[in-house]
Design a protein around this motif. Structure first.
Motif, mmCIF file in Angstrom:
data_model
loop_
_atom_site.group_PDB
_atom_site.id
_atom_site.type_symbol
_atom_site.label_atom_id
_atom_site.label_comp_id
_atom_site.label_asym_id
_atom_site.label_seq_id
_atom_site.Cartn_x
_atom_site.Cartn_y
_atom_site.Cartn_z
ATOM 1 N N GLY A 152 0.819 -1.217 0.000
ATOM 2 C CA GLY A 152 0.000 0.000 0.000
ATOM 3 C C GLY A 152 0.846 1.257 0.000
ATOM 4 N N LYS A 153 1.937 1.212 0.746
ATOM 5 C CA LYS A 153 2.846 2.367 0.806
ATOM 6 C C LYS A 153 3.406 2.677 -0.584
ATOM 7 C CE LYS A 153 7.574 2.702 2.053
ATOM 8 N NZ LYS A 153 8.274 3.976 2.126
ATOM 9 N N ALA A 156 0.680 4.213 -2.693
ATOM 10 C CA ALA A 156 0.393 5.600 -2.274
ATOM 11 C C ALA A 156 1.492 6.554 -2.729
ATOM 12 C CB ALA A 156 0.232 5.658 -0.761
ATOM 13 N N GLU A 157 2.737 6.088 -2.676
ATOM 14 C CA GLU A 157 3.848 6.977 -3.041
ATOM 15 C C GLU A 157 3.967 7.190 -4.549
ATOM 16 O OE1 GLU A 157 6.773 6.213 0.808
ATOM 17 O OE2 GLU A 157 7.420 5.529 -1.163
ATOM 18 N N ILE A 161 -4.222 6.637 -3.180
ATOM 19 C CA ILE A 161 -5.109 5.705 -2.479
ATOM 20 C C ILE A 161 -6.456 6.366 -2.178
ATOM 21 C CG2 ILE A 161 -3.339 4.233 -1.455
ATOM 22 C CD1 ILE A 161 -3.707 5.890 1.152
#
Lengths: 287, 219
Positions: A152-153, A156-157, A161
């Motif tokens: 997820g990180k 998102a980066e 999200i």
């Protein structure tokens, strides 16, 4: 330093250091956010326990603020326990838990945003069902949570999200990609299979719009949690069978960003396009 | 990016921006007032105004004013709790000029008569930005210990604040200065890495030319 910004970098760190994905994500969290191993682990365990508590506390009698959402989790539960389930016990449970969590969220119950509140049903539906099916320890599930969080990180980066930023592909899509990777890990997949499950899962969610009726996290959000969760299971199974995504995981994430950026504003959580402007949508609150 | 912004926060639904973020705006508003709220005028803008009802945004802001955090089970019951505590609440529409789509303007009065006006924006996830205090522009999240000093726009006040912080071994993360007009009212917003000891804050309150000192320990 255990720094990763792409799934390729995460994969390399795992291979170079002969660690598991969750160990790299945990170590990176400690370095980047100044938490001790115990603090980081405790925090992740609490997230998982809060998911289980939310699952347990589902109340099929509640209705959302619009007075329209609620009770579908109870319907699918009754269907599942009546042995009418055509999807098999595990998938049946995944679908049930995802709908229940989505409804709990709409009814102002306590949930865990993962990565968002609108998509909060996907990850717990897959993880808790799997834990129940195979009787795993919470410790094993916390490791799977780290795998999901690391994926997820990266999303998102490199993309987004939030539905308002990139459409539903960014919410349910990201949640599904996180759950797919976590499930491949639980099935003892290699790091390659884990990121491949992520790629397969997200690829199938590309282009999904965020056009909720009246801007509420109800239609189509609640049911879409169920689809996102099943998509994660499908993707993990394909990856575990050795099927590979022709598009690399990082390229899929990059595509999600470009697609989101070219999506018109009316399909990004403004309630001004798609399903939100249909005749049925206008009638939704009148009933 | 923090992985616990991805998995987490634990929150009451349905929306991280319209519910959890709204709780935080109310929470920080109440902390900035520095005493229990007696009267609150809550003015909504943009998407908060348009879709706030179905997202429980009003209940969320009131819950925050009551000191609840985004994971508090009682958020959906906040109107009743406010009534029990004799908190007077009034809702309306904020007239902002091209404000952030998720904005709330809070006009608060405390039990000891203190007043404050806070403009909060919910900027995604459950993260927020405090964009104005008493009509003067600011820009902070409330995630770290934050010191807000209202002072006369005169030479020396910045150095008094930073000297105090240096003396107490508090490191400054960010520092912003704003003023209404040259020589008028000024606001200093200092985000810190450590908590500021109480005596440092008390000392500041008695410095000449410093009008008001507000300290917020962080979410």
């Amino acid at each position: 330093m255990f720094y990763y910004h792409t799934l390729k970098e995460l994969e390399d760190l795992v291979n170079e250091n002969k660690l598991e994905v969750w160990q790299v994500v945990e170590q990176s969290d400690m370095e980047e956010n100044g938490r001790t191993k115990e603090q980081s682990y405790e925090k992740m365990l609490n997230m998982y326990l809060a998911m289980k508590e939310a699952d347990k506390n589902y109340n099929g009698n509640l209705k959302s603020a619009s007075k329209r959402a609620g009770g579908d989790g109870e319907k699918i539960h009754r269907y599942n326990v009546a042995n009418k389930n055509i999807c098999g016990k595990f998938i049946g449970n995944v679908m049930e838990k995802a709908i229940k969590m989505g409804e709990s969220n709409a009814c102002m119950r306590r949930i865990v945003a993962a990565p968002t509140a609108g998509a909060c049903g996907v990850l717990p539906a897959v993880l808790i069902s799997y834990q129940e099916e195979y009787n795993l320890s919470n410790d094993e599930m916390v490791k799977a949570m780290y795998v999901a969080a690391g994926i997820g990180k990266v999303i998102a980066e490199n993309a987004f999200i939030a539905g308002a930023a990139g459409g539903c592909q960014a919410e349910i899509g990201s949640a599904s990609a996180m759950a797919a990777g976590a499930l491949a890990f639980l099935q003892k997949g290699t790091v390659k299979q884990i990121v491949n499950a992520t790629a397969l899962s997200l690829k199938n969610m590309l282009g999904l719009t965020c056009d909720p009726v009246k801007g509420l996290v109800e239609v189509p959000c609640i049911k879409r949690n169920s689809y996102g969760a099943v998509n994660a299971v499908t993707s993990a199974q394909l990856a575990m069978a050795g099927i590979e995504s022709a598009i690399t995981p990082d390229d899929v994430i990059d595509s999600m960003r470009r697609i989101g950026n070219s999506m018109p504003a009316c399909l990004k959580e403004t309630g001004t396009g798609g399903l939100a402007v249909t005749e049925s949508a206008n009638k939704y609150l009148e009933k | 990016m923090d992985i616990f912004d991805i998995v987490g926060p634990i929150m009451v639904g349905p929306s991280s921006s319209h519910t959890a973020g709204a709780v935080r705006i109310g929470y920080i508003g109440g902390k900035l007032l520095g005493e229990p709220v007696k009267k609150a005028q809550i003015l909504l803008y943009g998407s908060f105004l348009a879709t706030g009802e179905g997202h429980g945004t009003k209940k969320a802001i009131v819950a925050g004013l009551l000191g609840m955090e985004p994971d508090d089970y009682r958020i959906s019951d906040s109107f009743n709790i406010a009534k029990e505590k004799d908190m007077k609440i009034e809702f309306g529409e904020a007239k902002l000029n091209e404000g952030h789509p998720n904005s709330a303007l809070l006009r608060l009065e405390g039990i000891n008569g203190n007043k404050i006006e806070v403009l909060g924006q919910s900027i995604g996830g459950s993260r927020i930005n405090i964009a104005q205090i008493d009509g003067i522009d600011t820009n902070f999240s409330g995630e770290c210990p934050t010191l807000i000093v209202h002072n006369m726009d005169q030479p020396g006040h910045v150095s008094e604040v930073t000297s105090m912080l240096a003396h107490k071994s508090v490191n400054i993360a960010t520092m912003q200065l704003y003023r209404s007009a040259k020589g008028g009212n000024a606001v200093m917003v200092v985000e810190c890495d450590q908590q500021i000891p109480k005596e440092g804050i008390e000392w500041l309150k008695h410095v000449e030319g410093i009008l008001k000192v507000t300290y917020f320990a962080g979410i």
